[in-house]
Design a protein around this motif. Structure first.
Motif, PDB file in Angstrom:
ATOM      1  N   ALA A  46     -23.222  -7.019 -85.566  1.00 54.35           N
ATOM      2  CA  ALA A  46     -24.714  -6.617 -85.584  1.00 54.35           C
ATOM      3  C   ALA A  46     -25.446  -7.608 -86.514  1.00 54.35           C
ATOM      4  N   TYR A  98     -21.911 -10.579 -76.947  1.00 60.46           N
ATOM      5  CA  TYR A  98     -23.532 -10.493 -77.483  1.00 60.46           C
ATOM      6  C   TYR A  98     -23.828 -10.238 -76.339  1.00 60.46           C
ATOM      7  N   LYS A 102     -26.809  -6.238 -76.720  1.00 60.64           N
ATOM      8  CA  LYS A 102     -28.008  -6.684 -76.479  1.00 60.64           C
ATOM      9  C   LYS A 102     -28.762  -6.060 -75.263  1.00 60.64           C
ATOM     10  N   ARG A 103     -27.291  -6.595 -74.668  1.00 57.43           N
ATOM     11  CA  ARG A 103     -28.016  -5.016 -73.540  1.00 57.43           C
ATOM     12  C   ARG A 103     -27.815  -3.493 -73.584  1.00 57.43           C
ATOM     13  N   ILE A 104     -27.013  -3.503 -74.371  1.00 53.34           N
ATOM     14  CA  ILE A 104     -26.747  -1.882 -74.981  1.00 53.34           C
ATOM     15  C   ILE A 104     -28.076  -1.321 -76.277  1.00 53.34           C
ATOM     16  N   ASN A 105     -28.061  -2.536 -76.803  1.00 59.59           N
ATOM     17  CA  ASN A 105     -30.249  -2.655 -77.964  1.00 59.59           C
ATOM     18  C   ASN A 105     -28.683  -2.460 -79.838  1.00 59.59           C
ATOM     19  N   LEU A 106     -27.934  -2.876 -79.233  1.00 58.07           N
ATOM     20  CA  LEU A 106     -27.401  -2.626 -80.817  1.00 58.07           C
ATOM     21  C   LEU A 106     -27.586  -3.712 -81.765  1.00 58.07           C
ATOM     22  N   ALA A 108     -30.710  -7.248 -81.456  1.00 62.60           N
ATOM     23  CA  ALA A 108     -31.862  -7.705 -81.052  1.00 62.60           C
ATOM     24  C   ALA A 108     -31.603  -8.841 -79.663  1.00 62.60           C
ATOM     25  N   ASP A 109     -31.576  -9.534 -80.914  1.00 59.46           N
ATOM     26  CA  ASP A 109     -30.846 -11.292 -79.805  1.00 59.46           C
ATOM     27  C   ASP A 109     -29.613 -11.723 -80.837  1.00 59.46           C
TER      28      ASP A 109
END
Length: 455
Positions: A46, A98, A102-106, A108-109
Protein backbone atom coordinates in the motif's frame (compact mmCIF):
# COMPACT_ATOMS: atom_id res chain seq x y z
CA UNK A 1 7.61 -15.01 6.59
CA UNK A 2 5.63 -12.88 4.18
CA UNK A 3 2.38 -10.95 4.81
CA UNK A 4 -0.50 -13.40 4.48
CA UNK A 5 -3.03 -10.83 3.37
CA UNK A 6 -3.95 -9.50 0.90
CA UNK A 7 -1.72 -11.75 -1.20
CA UNK A 8 -3.52 -15.00 -0.37
CA UNK A 9 -6.90 -13.50 -1.24
CA UNK A 10 -5.51 -12.25 -4.53
CA UNK A 11 -4.08 -15.69 -5.24
CA UNK A 12 -7.45 -17.27 -4.46
CA UNK A 13 -9.07 -14.91 -6.97
CA UNK A 14 -6.57 -16.09 -9.59
CA UNK A 15 -7.59 -19.67 -8.89
CA UNK A 16 -11.25 -18.83 -9.27
CA UNK A 17 -10.41 -17.21 -12.63
CA UNK A 18 -9.03 -20.63 -13.68
CA UNK A 19 -5.49 -19.47 -14.37
CA UNK A 20 -3.24 -22.32 -15.50
CA UNK A 21 -0.72 -23.84 -13.11
CA UNK A 22 2.37 -22.38 -14.82
CA UNK A 23 0.96 -18.85 -14.61
CA UNK A 24 0.10 -19.32 -10.93
CA UNK A 25 3.66 -20.44 -10.14
CA UNK A 26 5.19 -17.54 -12.07
CA UNK A 27 2.93 -15.01 -10.36
CA UNK A 28 3.64 -16.46 -6.92
CA UNK A 29 7.42 -16.18 -7.24
CA UNK A 30 7.17 -12.71 -8.77
CA UNK A 31 5.10 -11.32 -5.88
CA UNK A 32 7.25 -12.99 -3.20
CA UNK A 33 10.31 -11.27 -4.72
CA UNK A 34 8.52 -7.93 -4.78
CA UNK A 35 7.40 -8.27 -1.15
CA UNK A 36 10.96 -9.07 -0.04
CA UNK A 37 12.28 -6.03 -1.89
CA UNK A 38 9.66 -3.70 -0.38
CA UNK A 39 10.09 -5.08 3.15
CA UNK A 40 13.83 -4.42 2.95
CA UNK A 41 12.94 -0.77 2.32
CA UNK A 42 10.46 -0.68 5.20
CA UNK A 43 7.49 -0.57 2.80
CA UNK A 44 4.46 -2.64 1.97
CA UNK A 45 2.19 -2.92 -1.06
CA UNK A 46 0.00 0.00 0.00
CA UNK A 47 2.87 2.42 0.69
CA UNK A 48 5.05 1.58 -2.34
CA UNK A 49 5.44 4.38 -4.89
CA UNK A 50 6.18 4.37 -8.59
CA UNK A 51 9.81 5.19 -7.82
CA UNK A 52 10.07 2.09 -5.59
CA UNK A 53 8.68 -0.16 -8.29
CA UNK A 54 10.96 1.33 -10.92
CA UNK A 55 13.96 0.63 -8.66
CA UNK A 56 12.69 -2.93 -8.33
CA UNK A 57 12.52 -3.23 -12.12
CA UNK A 58 16.10 -1.94 -12.43
CA UNK A 59 17.31 -4.42 -9.84
CA UNK A 60 15.61 -7.30 -11.66
CA UNK A 61 16.78 -6.37 -15.16
CA UNK A 62 20.30 -4.92 -14.75
CA UNK A 63 23.41 -6.83 -13.76
CA UNK A 64 25.35 -3.68 -12.82
CA UNK A 65 22.96 -2.51 -10.09
CA UNK A 66 24.11 -2.43 -6.49
CA UNK A 67 23.60 -5.55 -4.37
CA UNK A 68 20.00 -6.27 -3.35
CA UNK A 69 18.83 -5.86 0.22
CA UNK A 70 20.04 -8.38 2.79
CA UNK A 71 16.58 -9.86 3.19
CA UNK A 72 16.53 -10.78 -0.50
CA UNK A 73 20.01 -12.26 -0.90
CA UNK A 74 19.16 -15.48 0.93
CA UNK A 75 18.14 -17.09 -2.35
CA UNK A 76 20.86 -16.95 -5.00
CA UNK A 77 18.27 -17.24 -7.74
CA UNK A 78 16.83 -13.86 -6.81
CA UNK A 79 19.97 -11.84 -7.60
CA UNK A 80 20.13 -12.91 -11.24
CA UNK A 81 19.11 -10.32 -13.79
CA UNK A 82 16.29 -11.37 -16.08
CA UNK A 83 15.56 -10.78 -19.74
CA UNK A 84 12.80 -8.51 -20.99
CA UNK A 85 10.48 -11.41 -21.72
CA UNK A 86 10.76 -12.68 -18.15
CA UNK A 87 10.29 -9.19 -16.76
CA UNK A 88 7.15 -8.92 -18.90
CA UNK A 89 5.65 -11.84 -16.95
CA UNK A 90 6.67 -10.30 -13.62
CA UNK A 91 5.19 -6.92 -14.50
CA UNK A 92 1.96 -8.66 -15.52
CA UNK A 93 1.86 -10.35 -12.10
CA UNK A 94 2.41 -7.04 -10.30
CA UNK A 95 -0.23 -5.33 -12.44
CA UNK A 96 -2.72 -8.11 -11.65
CA UNK A 97 -2.01 -7.80 -7.94
CA UNK A 98 -2.51 -4.02 -7.86
CA UNK A 99 -5.67 -4.34 -9.93
CA UNK A 100 -7.02 -6.62 -7.20
CA UNK A 101 -5.83 -4.26 -4.43
CA UNK A 102 -7.67 -1.43 -6.13
CA UNK A 103 -10.83 -3.54 -6.39
CA UNK A 104 -10.84 -4.23 -2.65
CA UNK A 105 -10.07 -0.55 -1.90
CA UNK A 106 -6.69 -1.23 -0.30
CA UNK A 107 -5.09 1.29 -2.67
CA UNK A 108 -6.75 4.23 -4.39
CA UNK A 109 -4.96 3.61 -7.68
CA UNK A 110 -1.97 1.80 -9.15
CA UNK A 111 1.30 3.50 -8.14
CA UNK A 112 2.51 3.94 -11.73
CA UNK A 113 1.58 6.22 -14.57
CA UNK A 114 -0.10 5.22 -17.79
CA UNK A 115 1.76 6.07 -20.99
CA UNK A 116 -1.48 6.68 -22.90
CA UNK A 117 -0.86 3.81 -25.32
CA UNK A 118 -2.07 0.96 -23.14
CA UNK A 119 1.33 0.53 -21.46
CA UNK A 120 2.72 1.89 -18.22
CA UNK A 121 6.05 2.88 -16.73
CA UNK A 122 6.42 -0.54 -15.12
CA UNK A 123 6.02 -2.60 -18.28
CA UNK A 124 8.94 -3.85 -20.32
CA UNK A 125 10.36 -1.47 -22.90
CA UNK A 126 10.78 -2.26 -26.53
CA UNK A 127 8.95 -4.81 -28.63
CA UNK A 128 9.77 -8.48 -28.61
CA UNK A 129 11.18 -9.77 -31.88
CA UNK A 130 9.96 -13.28 -32.57
CA UNK A 131 12.83 -15.69 -32.96
CA UNK A 132 12.20 -17.78 -36.06
CA UNK A 133 14.59 -20.64 -36.70
CA UNK A 134 13.62 -23.19 -39.29
CA UNK A 135 15.09 -26.36 -40.76
CA UNK A 136 15.96 -27.16 -44.35
CA UNK A 137 15.03 -30.61 -45.65
CA UNK A 138 18.46 -32.21 -45.08
CA UNK A 139 18.61 -30.71 -41.59
CA UNK A 140 15.18 -32.06 -40.73
CA UNK A 141 15.96 -35.59 -41.96
CA UNK A 142 19.16 -35.53 -39.89
CA UNK A 143 17.23 -34.14 -36.91
CA UNK A 144 14.47 -36.76 -37.12
CA UNK A 145 16.32 -39.91 -38.18
CA UNK A 146 19.80 -39.50 -36.70
CA UNK A 147 19.12 -37.46 -33.57
CA UNK A 148 15.76 -38.91 -32.56
CA UNK A 149 15.66 -42.15 -34.54
CA UNK A 150 19.12 -43.51 -33.80
CA UNK A 151 20.22 -44.02 -37.41
CA UNK A 152 23.62 -43.08 -38.85
CA UNK A 153 23.96 -40.15 -41.30
CA UNK A 154 23.87 -42.42 -44.37
CA UNK A 155 20.52 -43.86 -43.24
CA UNK A 156 21.87 -47.16 -41.94
CA UNK A 157 21.29 -48.84 -38.59
CA UNK A 158 23.57 -47.87 -35.71
CA UNK A 159 24.19 -51.05 -33.62
CA UNK A 160 25.61 -48.95 -30.79
CA UNK A 161 22.45 -46.85 -30.38
CA UNK A 162 21.05 -47.22 -26.86
CA UNK A 163 18.32 -44.59 -26.97
CA UNK A 164 14.77 -45.23 -25.85
CA UNK A 165 11.69 -45.39 -28.07
CA UNK A 166 13.14 -44.15 -31.39
CA UNK A 167 9.91 -44.87 -33.29
CA UNK A 168 7.94 -42.73 -30.84
CA UNK A 169 10.44 -39.90 -31.09
CA UNK A 170 10.51 -39.92 -34.90
CA UNK A 171 6.71 -39.96 -34.98
CA UNK A 172 6.44 -36.94 -32.68
CA UNK A 173 8.86 -34.98 -34.90
CA UNK A 174 6.85 -35.77 -38.02
CA UNK A 175 3.57 -34.89 -36.30
CA UNK A 176 4.97 -31.56 -35.04
CA UNK A 177 6.40 -30.65 -38.45
CA UNK A 178 3.37 -31.55 -40.60
CA UNK A 179 0.73 -30.02 -38.34
CA UNK A 180 2.49 -26.96 -36.91
CA UNK A 181 1.25 -27.83 -33.41
CA UNK A 182 3.01 -26.56 -30.30
CA UNK A 183 4.56 -29.08 -27.91
CA UNK A 184 1.73 -28.68 -25.38
CA UNK A 185 -0.68 -29.56 -28.20
CA UNK A 186 0.87 -32.58 -29.92
CA UNK A 187 2.40 -34.11 -26.78
CA UNK A 188 -0.96 -34.24 -24.96
CA UNK A 189 -3.06 -35.77 -27.75
CA UNK A 190 -5.31 -38.70 -26.87
CA UNK A 191 -6.02 -41.75 -29.03
CA UNK A 192 -9.67 -40.79 -29.75
CA UNK A 193 -8.57 -37.40 -31.10
CA UNK A 194 -6.65 -39.13 -33.90
CA UNK A 195 -9.20 -41.89 -34.47
CA UNK A 196 -6.86 -44.54 -33.03
CA UNK A 197 -9.31 -46.41 -30.79
CA UNK A 198 -9.86 -50.18 -31.14
CA UNK A 199 -7.01 -50.63 -33.57
CA UNK A 200 -8.36 -48.18 -36.13
CA UNK A 201 -6.09 -45.78 -37.98
CA UNK A 202 -7.52 -43.33 -40.53
CA UNK A 203 -5.39 -42.13 -43.41
CA UNK A 204 -5.87 -38.50 -42.41
CA UNK A 205 -7.80 -36.80 -39.65
CA UNK A 206 -8.57 -33.52 -37.90
CA UNK A 207 -7.76 -32.87 -34.26
CA UNK A 208 -9.90 -30.32 -32.41
CA UNK A 209 -7.83 -28.33 -29.93
CA UNK A 210 -9.09 -26.17 -27.09
CA UNK A 211 -7.92 -26.70 -23.50
CA UNK A 212 -4.37 -27.65 -24.56
CA UNK A 213 -4.06 -24.88 -27.14
CA UNK A 214 -2.24 -21.67 -26.30
CA UNK A 215 -4.61 -19.37 -24.44
CA UNK A 216 -7.30 -22.04 -24.69
CA UNK A 217 -8.31 -20.71 -28.11
CA UNK A 218 -10.06 -23.51 -30.07
CA UNK A 219 -8.98 -24.54 -33.54
CA UNK A 220 -8.99 -27.59 -35.78
CA UNK A 221 -5.68 -29.09 -36.95
CA UNK A 222 -5.33 -31.23 -40.08
CA UNK A 223 -3.12 -34.31 -39.63
CA UNK A 224 -1.86 -35.48 -43.07
CA UNK A 225 -1.08 -38.95 -44.38
CA UNK A 226 2.67 -38.95 -43.71
CA UNK A 227 2.23 -37.97 -40.06
CA UNK A 228 -0.29 -40.77 -39.55
CA UNK A 229 1.87 -43.35 -41.35
CA UNK A 230 4.95 -42.64 -39.26
CA UNK A 231 2.88 -43.37 -36.15
CA UNK A 232 2.44 -47.00 -37.28
CA UNK A 233 5.86 -48.40 -36.20
CA UNK A 234 5.42 -46.83 -32.77
CA UNK A 235 1.81 -47.99 -32.38
CA UNK A 236 2.59 -51.54 -33.53
CA UNK A 237 6.00 -52.14 -31.93
CA UNK A 238 6.81 -49.88 -29.00
CA UNK A 239 3.50 -48.79 -27.53
CA UNK A 240 2.05 -52.31 -26.90
CA UNK A 241 5.21 -53.25 -25.00
CA UNK A 242 4.95 -50.12 -22.83
CA UNK A 243 1.28 -50.78 -22.06
CA UNK A 244 1.87 -54.46 -21.19
CA UNK A 245 4.79 -53.64 -18.89
CA UNK A 246 2.80 -50.89 -17.14
CA UNK A 247 -0.25 -52.96 -16.16
CA UNK A 248 0.80 -53.65 -12.60
CA UNK A 249 1.59 -50.02 -11.87
CA UNK A 250 -1.62 -48.81 -13.49
CA UNK A 251 -3.71 -51.22 -11.42
CA UNK A 252 -2.06 -49.96 -8.25
CA UNK A 253 -2.92 -46.37 -9.22
CA UNK A 254 -6.46 -47.30 -10.28
CA UNK A 255 -8.18 -45.08 -7.67
CA UNK A 256 -6.28 -41.99 -8.84
CA UNK A 257 -6.95 -42.46 -12.54
CA UNK A 258 -9.76 -41.37 -14.83
CA UNK A 259 -10.97 -44.82 -15.89
CA UNK A 260 -12.95 -44.52 -19.12
CA UNK A 261 -15.46 -47.22 -20.02
CA UNK A 262 -17.40 -45.45 -22.79
CA UNK A 263 -16.24 -43.41 -25.79
CA UNK A 264 -19.08 -41.49 -27.38
CA UNK A 265 -19.85 -39.03 -30.18
CA UNK A 266 -17.17 -40.33 -32.56
CA UNK A 267 -14.46 -40.11 -29.94
CA UNK A 268 -15.21 -36.56 -28.83
CA UNK A 269 -16.63 -37.45 -25.38
CA UNK A 270 -15.37 -39.80 -22.64
CA UNK A 271 -17.38 -41.28 -19.77
CA UNK A 272 -15.99 -43.08 -16.74
CA UNK A 273 -15.06 -42.97 -13.05
CA UNK A 274 -12.87 -40.27 -11.55
CA UNK A 275 -12.32 -39.67 -7.83
CA UNK A 276 -15.24 -41.94 -6.98
CA UNK A 277 -17.76 -40.17 -9.22
CA UNK A 278 -19.26 -40.89 -12.61
CA UNK A 279 -18.11 -38.12 -14.94
CA UNK A 280 -18.33 -37.16 -18.61
CA UNK A 281 -15.79 -35.00 -20.43
CA UNK A 282 -15.55 -33.51 -23.89
CA UNK A 283 -12.08 -34.54 -25.03
CA UNK A 284 -11.01 -31.16 -26.36
CA UNK A 285 -11.93 -29.53 -23.02
CA UNK A 286 -9.70 -31.86 -20.97
CA UNK A 287 -6.71 -30.17 -19.33
CA UNK A 288 -3.25 -31.80 -19.71
CA UNK A 289 -3.20 -33.07 -16.11
CA UNK A 290 -6.51 -34.90 -16.59
CA UNK A 291 -5.27 -36.33 -19.87
CA UNK A 292 -2.29 -37.83 -18.06
CA UNK A 293 -4.72 -39.75 -15.84
CA UNK A 294 -7.06 -41.02 -18.58
CA UNK A 295 -6.99 -44.79 -19.15
CA UNK A 296 -9.31 -47.08 -21.14
CA UNK A 297 -10.81 -50.13 -19.47
CA UNK A 298 -10.42 -52.74 -22.22
CA UNK A 299 -11.59 -55.76 -20.21
CA UNK A 300 -8.10 -57.26 -20.47
CA UNK A 301 -6.33 -54.42 -18.71
CA UNK A 302 -5.93 -50.66 -18.59
CA UNK A 303 -4.65 -48.86 -21.66
CA UNK A 304 -3.49 -45.24 -21.28
CA UNK A 305 -5.34 -42.97 -23.69
CA UNK A 306 -2.36 -40.69 -24.34
CA UNK A 307 -0.90 -41.22 -27.81
CA UNK A 308 2.71 -40.78 -26.68
CA UNK A 309 3.80 -42.74 -23.61
CA UNK A 310 6.95 -43.10 -21.54
CA UNK A 311 8.11 -46.13 -19.62
CA UNK A 312 5.53 -46.78 -16.92
CA UNK A 313 2.59 -46.07 -19.20
CA UNK A 314 2.16 -42.38 -18.43
CA UNK A 315 2.23 -39.34 -20.68
CA UNK A 316 5.73 -37.76 -20.78
CA UNK A 317 6.08 -34.41 -19.05
CA UNK A 318 7.46 -31.37 -20.83
CA UNK A 319 10.75 -31.79 -18.95
CA UNK A 320 10.80 -35.41 -20.12
CA UNK A 321 10.49 -34.29 -23.73
CA UNK A 322 13.30 -31.81 -23.09
CA UNK A 323 15.58 -34.64 -21.98
CA UNK A 324 14.76 -36.49 -25.21
CA UNK A 325 15.64 -33.38 -27.19
CA UNK A 326 19.00 -32.87 -25.46
CA UNK A 327 19.97 -36.52 -25.90
CA UNK A 328 19.14 -36.19 -29.59
CA UNK A 329 21.22 -33.00 -29.81
CA UNK A 330 24.24 -34.70 -28.22
CA UNK A 331 23.89 -37.57 -30.68
CA UNK A 332 23.65 -35.19 -33.66
CA UNK A 333 26.85 -33.43 -32.62
CA UNK A 334 28.65 -36.73 -32.06
CA UNK A 335 27.62 -38.13 -35.43
CA UNK A 336 28.66 -34.92 -37.16
CA UNK A 337 32.29 -35.35 -36.06
CA UNK A 338 34.39 -36.23 -39.08
CA UNK A 339 31.42 -36.99 -41.33
CA UNK A 340 29.60 -34.99 -44.02
CA UNK A 341 26.38 -33.96 -42.31
CA UNK A 342 23.99 -31.00 -42.61
CA UNK A 343 25.05 -27.79 -40.91
CA UNK A 344 24.01 -27.66 -37.27
CA UNK A 345 23.01 -24.43 -35.53
CA UNK A 346 25.09 -22.99 -32.72
CA UNK A 347 22.37 -23.78 -30.17
CA UNK A 348 20.24 -26.88 -29.67
CA UNK A 349 17.19 -27.29 -31.87
CA UNK A 350 13.81 -26.67 -30.23
CA UNK A 351 10.56 -28.52 -30.89
CA UNK A 352 9.11 -25.09 -31.69
CA UNK A 353 11.55 -24.85 -34.63
CA UNK A 354 9.43 -27.52 -36.32
CA UNK A 355 6.41 -25.23 -35.99
CA UNK A 356 8.38 -22.40 -37.58
CA UNK A 357 9.45 -24.74 -40.39
CA UNK A 358 5.81 -25.71 -41.00
CA UNK A 359 4.78 -22.05 -41.15
CA UNK A 360 7.54 -20.97 -43.54
CA UNK A 361 7.23 -23.93 -45.90
CA UNK A 362 3.45 -23.52 -46.11
CA UNK A 363 3.74 -19.75 -46.58
CA UNK A 364 6.32 -20.12 -49.35
CA UNK A 365 4.22 -22.76 -51.14
CA UNK A 366 0.98 -20.78 -50.91
CA UNK A 367 2.69 -17.57 -52.03
CA UNK A 368 4.07 -19.28 -55.14
CA UNK A 369 0.68 -20.80 -55.83
CA UNK A 370 -1.00 -17.40 -55.52
CA UNK A 371 1.55 -15.68 -57.75
CA UNK A 372 2.06 -18.30 -60.44
CA UNK A 373 -0.65 -20.92 -60.12
CA UNK A 374 -3.00 -21.72 -62.97
CA UNK A 375 -5.98 -20.77 -60.84
CA UNK A 376 -4.48 -17.35 -60.14
CA UNK A 377 -3.87 -16.73 -63.84
CA UNK A 378 -7.32 -17.83 -64.96
CA UNK A 379 -9.33 -16.19 -62.17
CA UNK A 380 -7.88 -12.95 -60.78
CA UNK A 381 -8.80 -12.17 -57.19
CA UNK A 382 -11.28 -9.48 -58.07
CA UNK A 383 -13.51 -9.81 -55.05
CA UNK A 384 -12.81 -9.52 -51.34
CA UNK A 385 -13.95 -13.11 -50.70
CA UNK A 386 -11.58 -14.49 -53.34
CA UNK A 387 -8.73 -12.41 -51.94
CA UNK A 388 -9.32 -13.64 -48.40
CA UNK A 389 -9.69 -17.24 -49.54
CA UNK A 390 -6.39 -17.18 -51.41
CA UNK A 391 -4.36 -14.95 -49.09
CA UNK A 392 -1.39 -17.08 -47.93
CA UNK A 393 -0.94 -15.13 -44.70
CA UNK A 394 -4.56 -15.64 -43.66
CA UNK A 395 -4.35 -19.37 -44.42
CA UNK A 396 -1.14 -19.78 -42.39
CA UNK A 397 -2.61 -17.67 -39.57
CA UNK A 398 -5.56 -20.06 -39.33
CA UNK A 399 -3.32 -23.15 -39.45
CA UNK A 400 -1.08 -21.85 -36.66
CA UNK A 401 -3.93 -20.62 -34.50
CA UNK A 402 -2.59 -17.05 -34.28
CA UNK A 403 -5.17 -14.69 -32.81
CA UNK A 404 -3.61 -11.59 -34.41
CA UNK A 405 -2.39 -11.37 -38.05
CA UNK A 406 0.66 -9.44 -36.81
CA UNK A 407 2.05 -12.67 -35.34
CA UNK A 408 1.96 -14.31 -38.76
CA UNK A 409 3.33 -11.25 -40.56
CA UNK A 410 6.63 -11.71 -38.72
CA UNK A 411 7.33 -14.75 -40.88
CA UNK A 412 7.50 -12.59 -44.01
CA UNK A 413 11.06 -11.50 -43.36
CA UNK A 414 12.17 -15.15 -43.41
CA UNK A 415 10.67 -16.10 -46.75
CA UNK A 416 14.10 -15.65 -48.33
CA UNK A 417 17.36 -16.59 -46.66
CA UNK A 418 19.07 -13.25 -45.83
CA UNK A 419 22.43 -14.94 -45.27
CA UNK A 420 22.32 -16.54 -48.69
CA UNK A 421 21.60 -13.17 -50.28
CA UNK A 422 24.60 -11.62 -48.50
CA UNK A 423 26.85 -14.45 -49.70
CA UNK A 424 25.74 -14.03 -53.29
CA UNK A 425 25.94 -10.22 -53.21
CA UNK A 426 29.55 -10.14 -51.99
CA UNK A 427 30.91 -13.39 -53.41
CA UNK A 428 33.35 -11.66 -55.83
CA UNK A 429 34.38 -9.07 -53.24
CA UNK A 430 36.04 -11.52 -50.88
CA UNK A 431 39.38 -13.28 -50.89
CA UNK A 432 37.52 -16.59 -50.83
CA UNK A 433 35.85 -15.61 -54.10
CA UNK A 434 39.20 -15.02 -55.80
CA UNK A 435 39.27 -11.24 -55.51
CA UNK A 436 42.54 -9.57 -54.42
CA UNK A 437 44.21 -6.23 -55.03
CA UNK A 438 46.53 -7.74 -57.65
CA UNK A 439 43.80 -9.47 -59.68
CA UNK A 440 41.56 -6.39 -59.57
CA UNK A 441 44.43 -4.12 -60.64
CA UNK A 442 45.33 -6.42 -63.52
CA UNK A 443 41.71 -6.39 -64.66
CA UNK A 444 41.42 -2.61 -64.46
CA UNK A 445 44.71 -2.05 -66.33
CA UNK A 446 43.88 -4.73 -68.94
CA UNK A 447 47.13 -6.50 -68.15
CA UNK A 448 47.35 -9.88 -69.77
CA UNK A 449 50.18 -12.40 -69.64
CA UNK A 450 52.06 -10.69 -72.43
CA UNK A 451 51.90 -7.26 -70.84
CA UNK A 452 52.93 -8.63 -67.50
CA UNK A 453 56.04 -10.26 -68.93
CA UNK A 454 57.15 -6.98 -70.53
CA UNK A 455 56.64 -5.07 -67.30
Amino acid sequence: MRPIEPVTSWFRSLGLDVRDADTMVTYAYAVVRLLAFLMARGLDLASATENDLRHYRLWRTRQDMQAPPAEVTGNAQLVMAVQKTTWGKESAAIASLYKYLKRINLVADSPWRSNGDGTNSLAKRGSRDMRVRHLELDQYIYFRDVGFGGLVPDGGIDPSFRGQLPHRNRACCELALLTGMRIQEWSTLLLPELGLMDGGRPQTTYADLSACAKGGYPRSVYVPVDAMELLDPYLLLERPQIVAAAQRGLRQQHRDLFVVDRVEADGTRLRGMFEGHRVSWRVKMMEPELRRLAVWETGNGLEPLAVFLRRGGRMPTFSGWDRVRWRAWDRMKTQATGQPTPMLPRQCWLYHDLRHTFALRLLIFLTREALGGDHAQELPMSTLVEHMYGNPLLVVQARLGHQAPSSTYKYLRYLKDPMGEVDRAFRRWTAAGGASYVTIAESLLNLGDADASQG
